[in-house]
Design an enzyme around this catalytic site. Structure first.
Site, mmCIF file in Angstrom:
data_model
loop_
_atom_site.group_PDB
_atom_site.id
_atom_site.type_symbol
_atom_site.label_atom_id
_atom_site.label_comp_id
_atom_site.label_asym_id
_atom_site.label_seq_id
_atom_site.Cartn_x
_atom_site.Cartn_y
_atom_site.Cartn_z
ATOM 1 N N GLY A 78 -36.620 1.823 71.813
ATOM 2 C CA GLY A 78 -37.041 3.212 71.607
ATOM 3 C C GLY A 78 -38.394 3.353 70.951
ATOM 4 C CG ASN A 79 -39.900 0.141 68.457
ATOM 5 O OD1 ASN A 79 -39.405 -0.200 69.538
ATOM 6 N ND2 ASN A 79 -40.289 -0.729 67.550
ATOM 7 C CE LYS B 198 -31.664 -3.981 69.941
ATOM 8 N NZ LYS B 198 -31.765 -3.003 71.039
ATOM 9 C CE LYS C 263 -25.461 5.842 73.130
ATOM 10 N NZ LYS C 263 -26.029 4.771 72.295
ATOM 11 C CE LYS D 255 -33.080 -0.555 74.885
ATOM 12 N NZ LYS D 255 -33.414 -1.917 74.436
#
Length: 312
Positions: free
Chosen positions: A11-12, A274, A128, A212
């Site tokens: 996101g960053n 991740k 979510k 994602k």
């Protein structure tokens, strides 16, 4: 033959403290400067990205203007809309930075549907949170009216919760492979992809959000990538994080990572998915590599600096 990398942007890499279109374009220009380093090094690149803040803001806008004359769009359509907007910004930012670097490449954004199973247990346990914060009374009212599920989120109010099923396939995977193999940088599966289920040979959108990083792992598998690169806020993964015996992980095996997972070394809401996504990719690509590092540390992939690299 060029080595292929699927890069998953955190996101960053898209949004910092300015949610305007101009603010996000500025961030993506800086992101593109780092990505061009991989392209200059000769890798074939497929880029995917998150969309959490963007789809959240879009849902707020949809909720504020919802009326019979201007009805709010469903979640799968909101994901498609943010795929388009982020892809548009990123594509143009990349073209600008490629031109500055004197690199001749095409860039193409591919609207991507990601298939999930209607039998995924996530559909029975939506977790979510998305959309606006509501009072308990308003959340209960909406539950009664719509059948949607709401849950308290971090003490700030109640939010709608939706399923987060695992990806089982990517509808446009073959197209993405062809585009990426034609001297073109492909931007695909943004926001985890548009969630769809297959019914009688056709696809139908569902009210869900796909992680994602898991979508990136599936994309890397189906496009036969050599490397999966998950970009996040830190240069390396750590064990015993924020403790006196904190240890930076550099090259580490799949088996060792599984041991660390069993020891609950990684936070469920941040680093764990991740790592799990990286392990899923390496199940399909035994001679592959999965990197977890920061955008600013992309040089480590090109020049062999410090990053967390997972191998079989």
């Amino acid at each position: 033959m060029k080595e292929k990398i699927v890069v998953a942007l955190g996101g960053n890499a898209i949004l910092t403290d300015d949610p305007t279109a101009e603010g996000q374009i500025r961030v993506l220009r800086e992101t593109s400067k780092e990505l061009v380093k991989l392209i200059e090094a000769g890798y074939e690149i497929i880029i995917t990205h998150g969309n959490g803040p963007q789809v959240g803001n879009l849902l707020l806008q949809q909720d504020a203007s919802d009326s019979p004359e201007n009805p709010a769009m469903p979640l799968d359509t909101a994901v498609a809309m943010t795929q388009g907007s982020i892809g548009y910004w990123l594509e143009n930012a990349l073209k600008e930075e490629l031109s500055k670097a004197g690199v001749v490449k095409r860039v193409a954004t591919i609207l991507t549907q990601v298939e999930v199973s209607p039998d995924d247990p996530a559909f029975q346990n939506p977790t979510k949170p998305i959309g606006p914060f509501l009072s308990q009374a308003e959340a209960e009212k909406r539950e009664a009216e719509t059948g949607d599920k709401y849950a308290e989120d971090a003490g700030r109010g109640y939010r709608k919760v939706v399923p987060s099923p695992k990806p089982v396939s990517i509808v446009e995977a073959r197209t993405i492979s062809l585009v990426a193999g034609d001297d073109t940088i492909a931007i695909a599966a943004g926001g985890g992809g548009i969630p769809v289920v297959k019914e009688e040979g056709y696809y139908r959108g569902v009210d869900a959000v796909i992680d994602k990083d898991f979508a990136a792992a599936k994309l890397a598998e189906l496009t036969q990538a050599d490397y999966l690169v998950i970009l996040t806020g830190v240069d390396n993964v750590y064990i015993n994080f924020n403790k006196p015996n904190q240890e930076k992980l550099e090259t580490v095996t799949v088996d060792k990572m599984k041991q660390y997972i069993a020891e609950e070394q990684f936070a469920a809401g941040s680093m764990l998915p991740k790592i799990e996504a990286a392990l899923e990719f390496l199940e399909s690509k035994k001679d592959g590599k999965a990197y977890i590092t920061s955008l600013e540390n992309v040089d480590s992939i090109v020049h062999g600096g410090s990053a967390t690299v997972i191998v079989n």
